[in-house]
Motif scaffolding. Sequence first.
Motif, PDB file in Angstrom:
ATOM      1  N   SER A 250     -28.419 -46.268 -44.967  1.00 21.32           N
ATOM      2  CA  SER A 250     -29.026 -44.724 -45.476  1.00 21.32           C
ATOM      3  C   SER A 250     -28.052 -44.379 -46.707  1.00 21.32           C
ATOM      4  O   SER A 250     -26.770 -44.275 -46.349  1.00 21.32           O
ATOM      5  N   LEU A 252     -27.100 -41.807 -49.908  1.00 22.28           N
ATOM      6  CA  LEU A 252     -27.504 -40.339 -50.357  1.00 22.28           C
ATOM      7  C   LEU A 252     -27.215 -40.498 -52.007  1.00 22.28           C
ATOM      8  O   LEU A 252     -26.175 -41.012 -52.533  1.00 22.28           O
ATOM      9  N   ARG A 254     -27.631 -38.891 -55.596  1.00 25.14           N
ATOM     10  CA  ARG A 254     -27.251 -37.760 -56.554  1.00 25.14           C
ATOM     11  C   ARG A 254     -27.884 -38.033 -58.052  1.00 25.14           C
ATOM     12  O   ARG A 254     -27.593 -39.259 -58.741  1.00 25.14           O
ATOM     13  N   THR A 272     -30.430 -34.111 -55.082  1.00 25.93           N
ATOM     14  CA  THR A 272     -30.050 -35.067 -54.292  1.00 25.93           C
ATOM     15  C   THR A 272     -31.296 -35.604 -53.368  1.00 25.93           C
ATOM     16  O   THR A 272     -32.157 -34.906 -53.322  1.00 25.93           O
ATOM     17  N   THR A 274     -32.475 -38.959 -50.367  1.00 28.04           N
ATOM     18  CA  THR A 274     -31.844 -39.987 -49.339  1.00 28.04           C
ATOM     19  C   THR A 274     -32.668 -41.109 -49.572  1.00 28.04           C
ATOM     20  O   THR A 274     -33.981 -41.050 -49.470  1.00 28.04           O
TER      21      THR A 274
END
Length: 574
Positions: A250, A252, A254, A272, A274
């Motif tokens: 997973s 994250l 930006r 942002t 995921t």
Amino acid sequence: IDINSGDVSVSRPLDREAIDSYELEVFTTDYAGNIMEYPVKLVITVIDQNDNRPIFTESRYTGEVLEGSPTGTTVMTMTAYDADDPGTDNAALRYNIIRQSPDKPSPNMFYIDAERGDIVTVISAALLDRETLPTTTYELEIVAKDMSGSEVGLTGTATATITITDKNDHAPEFTHPLFEAHVYEGSTGVVVNLTVDDRDDPATGAWRAIYSIISGDPKHRFEIQTNPDNNEGMLSVVKPLDYEATSFHSLLIRVENEDPLVPNAGYGPSSTATVQVTVEDINEGPVFLPDPLFVTRMENIPVGSFVASLNATDPDILEMQSIRYAVLSDPAGWLSVNPVRGTVNTSASLDRESPHVRDNKYTALFIATDNGNPPATGTGSLIIYLEDYNDNAPYVVPSVAQVCEDAHDMNVAIVGGWDKDLPPNAAPFKIELGKQPGLDKTWRVTRLNSTHSQIMLLHSLKKANYQLPLLITDSGVPPLSNNTEVKVQVCICTKSRRYCSSGHSHRISLPALSLSSVCFLVLLILTSLLFSGSRADCSHQHICAASCLTSYILPFPYRLFCFLSNQQTATFYP
């Protein structure tokens, strides 16, 4: 000029813009043509009329203004010229905007200074928003009128195109808060494209996106590149993923712009997103550990000896698969492997001196295959460092030496020992004369160092080829010896050439002759002389050969004498 009245008049229309004044000389004469007065100058000034329209220096002007600029910001300056007299109203110009296209959100978004021609903004900074305006380009029709803009003035027109330029006042936003990707373990490349929206100008750094992974990738297995055509972020796997280690990642992500945002704008939560990456399992090939595997063994160990135990493991630990081993490459054919246990044994003698051995190391390749569907394979190397065993007898070099028959220096040659084995199974060498009796009466071998010895003659020999038997022994435990021979050519030497025999060599060891044998030999010689009816000169090989051949049935000593006397070729005639 009228000659009687003196009235001056124009003979054709005057153009002030071509010639604005004239200077004439006027003479007064009588009817006879005599000058009555000195000439006088007459200056005529052409008074301007408004016969020239204003002309712009360019037919189309372009300018730009940054969105959000405050009211009164200068965009550009329009400039027109009038050929009439600048000191009169005929050239006094006034500028005016007569049309704006489009006329939204206001028909009077811009104003032009009537005298200077400066175009400035009228619309407020809040409304001058590139992203909300109906267009980013406005076209103005500008009129310049002389006579200070009065109704009777002449006019000229030009077009001004104004572009509303962009500033980074909008942050990029992901089109989805969550992206999903599936990737097979062990593979690399792009796994998902991340899409964003940005209302700024696509041709500027205010629109171009820069992506970064801010969490979820501690081992740096992923990276993101920006597609310059559509501003999408291409998420790639750069280090192969392992299903057995982690089946789910997973990340994250930006997104930012190349150019910084204006102070009153900022990146929000939608900047942002995921990314969930699911790793798909595949059947991976077995892996050898260690690879390569190093072992040390003595050469010439018995056939069937244990060499090494291969260790290949299957990365698919959840599948519980079995592995079988096989030889992939065995250049010398020395090895065999147990297909189940992976134990490697010798199937032939190991030889360090083999051409397949490099720097005392022998390399073999093995393959391991699992029973997956489909089966997968892996390869591993076995490197055997071979320790030396004294299994090679030394030999002497060179094998040929030359010496002059009348040489004062009785040193024949320096010979050295060579051995395929390594120390301590090689040098120092012991080089000595062979075991044949009588050699030490003519020859001597003297040691010079651990590898070389000097061969010397104790007395001169006649021209011939001699086979000198030598015995060389190495320093191994137990040592190995080798009976070898050095061909010594005794030659006739001059200042410019060396004449050596091309005949066969003879063995140097000779049986000792008893006194009775010598007496009998003399008797045979006399018999041969009487038998041939001529003097036998055994210094000539043909005569001696003939005499010896005719005496084939005579005893051995006579033939031996022929052999001894025929020194030039040293041929033993039967």
